[in-house]
Design a protein around this motif. Sequence first.
Motif, PDB file in Angstrom:
ATOM      1  N   SER A 211       0.835  -1.280   0.150  1.00 35.43           N
ATOM      2  CA  SER A 211      -0.033  -0.042  -0.068  1.00 35.43           C
ATOM      3  C   SER A 211       0.761   1.278  -0.076  1.00 35.43           C
ATOM      4  N   TRP A 212       2.092   1.053  -0.365  1.00 32.88           N
ATOM      5  CA  TRP A 212       3.113   2.355  -0.394  1.00 32.88           C
ATOM      6  C   TRP A 212       2.490   3.562  -1.079  1.00 32.88           C
ATOM      7  N   TYR A 213       1.764   3.288  -2.163  1.00 39.58           N
ATOM      8  CA  TYR A 213       1.458   4.144  -3.030  1.00 39.58           C
ATOM      9  C   TYR A 213       0.247   5.072  -2.631  1.00 39.58           C
ATOM     10  N   MET A 214      -0.299   4.432  -1.456  1.00 38.25           N
ATOM     11  CA  MET A 214      -1.462   5.379  -0.793  1.00 38.25           C
ATOM     12  C   MET A 214      -0.662   6.517  -0.130  1.00 38.25           C
ATOM     13  N   ILE A 215       0.489   6.308   0.326  1.00 32.23           N
ATOM     14  CA  ILE A 215       1.254   7.423   1.004  1.00 32.23           C
ATOM     15  C   ILE A 215       1.648   8.479  -0.154  1.00 32.23           C
ATOM     16  N   LEU A 216       2.231   7.869  -1.052  1.00 31.03           N
ATOM     17  CA  LEU A 216       2.541   8.793  -2.263  1.00 31.03           C
ATOM     18  C   LEU A 216       1.368   9.540  -2.625  1.00 31.03           C
ATOM     19  N   PHE A 217       0.316   9.019  -2.674  1.00 27.66           N
ATOM     20  CA  PHE A 217      -1.084   9.952  -3.207  1.00 27.66           C
ATOM     21  C   PHE A 217      -1.357  11.173  -2.235  1.00 27.66           C
ATOM     22  N   GLN A 218      -0.812  10.994  -0.728  1.00 25.65           N
ATOM     23  CA  GLN A 218      -1.361  11.917   0.034  1.00 25.65           C
ATOM     24  C   GLN A 218      -0.579  13.437  -0.276  1.00 25.65           C
ATOM     25  N   THR A 219       0.364  13.376  -1.209  1.00 23.62           N
ATOM     26  CA  THR A 219       1.164  14.512  -1.473  1.00 23.62           C
ATOM     27  C   THR A 219       0.340  15.240  -2.547  1.00 23.62           C
ATOM     28  N   TRP A 221      -0.072  17.562  -5.838  1.00 17.57           N
ATOM     29  CA  TRP A 221       0.428  17.793  -7.164  1.00 17.57           C
ATOM     30  C   TRP A 221       1.559  16.601  -7.503  1.00 17.57           C
ATOM     31  N   VAL A 222       2.412  16.492  -6.692  1.00 11.19           N
ATOM     32  CA  VAL A 222       3.253  15.458  -7.359  1.00 11.19           C
ATOM     33  C   VAL A 222       2.812  14.196  -7.908  1.00 11.19           C
ATOM     34  N   PRO A 223       2.115  13.421  -7.155  1.00 11.48           N
ATOM     35  CA  PRO A 223       1.230  12.291  -7.928  1.00 11.48           C
ATOM     36  C   PRO A 223       0.810  12.555  -9.142  1.00 11.48           C
ATOM     37  N   ARG A 228       0.914  11.388 -14.826  1.00 11.78           N
ATOM     38  CA  ARG A 228       0.596  11.982 -16.243  1.00 11.78           C
ATOM     39  C   ARG A 228       2.017  11.927 -16.925  1.00 11.78           C
ATOM     40  N   ALA A 229       3.353  11.451 -16.649  1.00 16.94           N
ATOM     41  CA  ALA A 229       4.351  11.490 -17.146  1.00 16.94           C
ATOM     42  C   ALA A 229       4.507  10.836 -18.345  1.00 16.94           C
ATOM     43  N   ASN A 230       5.355  11.235 -19.369  1.00 15.07           N
ATOM     44  CA  ASN A 230       5.462  10.358 -20.769  1.00 15.07           C
ATOM     45  C   ASN A 230       4.360   9.964 -21.463  1.00 15.07           C
ATOM     46  N   ASP A 231       3.368  11.118 -21.211  1.00 21.32           N
ATOM     47  CA  ASP A 231       2.130  10.615 -22.173  1.00 21.32           C
ATOM     48  C   ASP A 231       1.233   9.624 -21.679  1.00 21.32           C
ATOM     49  N   LEU A 232       0.902   9.725 -20.296  1.00 25.12           N
ATOM     50  CA  LEU A 232       0.325   8.645 -19.449  1.00 25.12           C
ATOM     51  C   LEU A 232       0.778   7.202 -19.498  1.00 25.12           C
ATOM     52  N   GLN A 233       2.158   7.167 -19.509  1.00 22.48           N
ATOM     53  CA  GLN A 233       2.673   6.079 -19.718  1.00 22.48           C
ATOM     54  C   GLN A 233       2.411   4.713 -18.768  1.00 22.48           C
ATOM     55  N   MET A 234       1.644   5.266 -17.711  1.00 21.45           N
ATOM     56  CA  MET A 234       1.162   4.434 -16.322  1.00 21.45           C
ATOM     57  C   MET A 234       0.213   3.409 -16.924  1.00 21.45           C
ATOM     58  N   PHE A 235      -0.543   3.844 -18.094  1.00 20.77           N
ATOM     59  CA  PHE A 235      -1.658   2.870 -18.726  1.00 20.77           C
ATOM     60  C   PHE A 235      -0.867   1.861 -19.344  1.00 20.77           C
ATOM     61  N   ASP A 236       0.058   2.125 -20.087  1.00 18.01           N
ATOM     62  CA  ASP A 236       0.906   1.066 -20.934  1.00 18.01           C
ATOM     63  C   ASP A 236       1.432   0.099 -19.784  1.00 18.01           C
ATOM     64  N   GLN A 237       2.093   0.625 -18.694  1.00 13.31           N
ATOM     65  CA  GLN A 237       2.658  -0.145 -17.727  1.00 13.31           C
ATOM     66  C   GLN A 237       1.579  -1.010 -16.791  1.00 13.31           C
ATOM     67  N   MET A 238       0.282  -0.512 -16.845  1.00 17.34           N
ATOM     68  CA  MET A 238      -0.712  -1.160 -16.037  1.00 17.34           C
ATOM     69  C   MET A 238      -0.997  -2.273 -16.943  1.00 17.34           C
ATOM     70  N   PHE A 267      -6.647  13.580 -12.720  1.00 17.65           N
ATOM     71  CA  PHE A 267      -6.267  12.634 -11.685  1.00 17.65           C
ATOM     72  C   PHE A 267      -6.639  13.147 -10.407  1.00 17.65           C
ATOM     73  N   THR A 268      -6.745  14.499 -10.255  1.00 19.14           N
ATOM     74  CA  THR A 268      -7.054  15.154  -8.850  1.00 19.14           C
ATOM     75  C   THR A 268      -8.047  14.321  -8.169  1.00 19.14           C
ATOM     76  N   GLY A 269      -9.327  14.460  -8.546  1.00 17.62           N
ATOM     77  CA  GLY A 269     -10.312  14.050  -7.978  1.00 17.62           C
ATOM     78  C   GLY A 269     -10.329  12.680  -7.557  1.00 17.62           C
ATOM     79  N   PRO A 270      -9.652  11.687  -8.368  1.00 21.48           N
ATOM     80  CA  PRO A 270      -9.502  10.375  -7.928  1.00 21.48           C
ATOM     81  C   PRO A 270      -8.684  10.400  -7.091  1.00 21.48           C
ATOM     82  N   LEU A 271      -7.558  10.900  -6.968  1.00 16.82           N
ATOM     83  CA  LEU A 271      -6.490  10.834  -5.873  1.00 16.82           C
ATOM     84  C   LEU A 271      -7.074  11.331  -4.637  1.00 16.82           C
ATOM     85  N   ASN A 272      -8.105  12.336  -4.704  1.00 12.00           N
ATOM     86  CA  ASN A 272      -8.809  12.737  -3.353  1.00 12.00           C
ATOM     87  C   ASN A 272      -9.642  11.839  -2.565  1.00 12.00           C
TER      88      ASN A 272
END
Length: 352
Positions: A211-219, A221-223, A228-238, A267-272
């Motif tokens: 659950s480490w990412y939950m702590i990252l998500f508390q920050t 702007w940064v998350p 969004r990095a590299n044209d939303l590369q996270m979805f390719d990685q997912m 992403f702001t609403g979902p991260l909230n």
Amino acid sequence: MELVKKVLSKILIHVLSLIICSLLSFLTLLKWFKVGNALFHVKPRPTPPAILQDEKWGTHGYLNLKSQGIKIHYVENGDRSKPLIVCFHGFPEFWFSWRYQLEEFSSDHWVVAVDMRGYGDSDKPSSLSDYTLDKLIEDARQIVLELGKLKGIDWDKERCTIMAHDWGGALAWLLVSLYPHLFDYHISLNGPHITALNIHKQSSIKQKLMSWYMILFQTPWVPELILRANDLQMFDQMAEPMRNRDKMFNKDIIEAYKYSFGKTWAFTGPLNYYRNMGAAEKTYPKVSVPSLIIWGTEDKALAKPIAELSAAQCENAQIEWVENTGHWVQMEEYEHANKLIRDYFVKNKKIV
């Protein structure tokens, strides 16, 4: 002595998690210094890709939740005279995550998949306080009631089924706990009961690390920037670890997700949702609605014991394990998941 161990364990996990989050943030900033603002550039996608407009998934509509002050987008498939199934998605998703269930169950149900508050084409309030757990639960209740009005449900004589995953699953557990009179069945696909998640995190170092990412998500702007990095590369990685990737999460499907999350601060609403999790430690009534738990055993975010602990919050629960499958079981193994759901309905005489 036991208390000391628990405190030290909690401190250790938080320190490790913060180190991981800080390292990830540092690496992202390092890339930014090398690449510049291009790192966070997202390709414009002004029009929905064709796959989102495919009529086989259903037709689009909106619910106006007046008491909540928001508008909710949904996709419906099937005849409104048939039994209602309401589908709630998780993070980072939108109604499209239920495309295979919209198609499969429309023959004998009215299936409705919504975009949750902050997602997709639903309204996206900007304040952190707009995403408290109480507001999210009330959204879910109002969605069910508004769909009931469209269908003409007499709640004294008829109920609906709720089908949910991940964050939508967490809300669905609380909804069936607090408002059981609205539901005949509850289908949870890798969706944790919040009480079960909290119990397991307290006793499992592994889950705390998962659950480490939950702590990252508390920050702030940064998350958003990292995701969004590299044209939303996270979805390719997912998509990378998914079985049958070309069929389950191909290029067209990835583009659909990038279209939905490519808008500024999408992403702001979902991260909230995560940023308000601190108030989630309440006691809820035991779930009396019959519940089917479908769980991909290779989930990298939610360990298997959470499914068992969630079942322990129920009076009547059945667990079905889907081996060698990850977090997005309703997409990754949709044929298997759909069969488990249909078999459950037949067994409980919901359909013949």
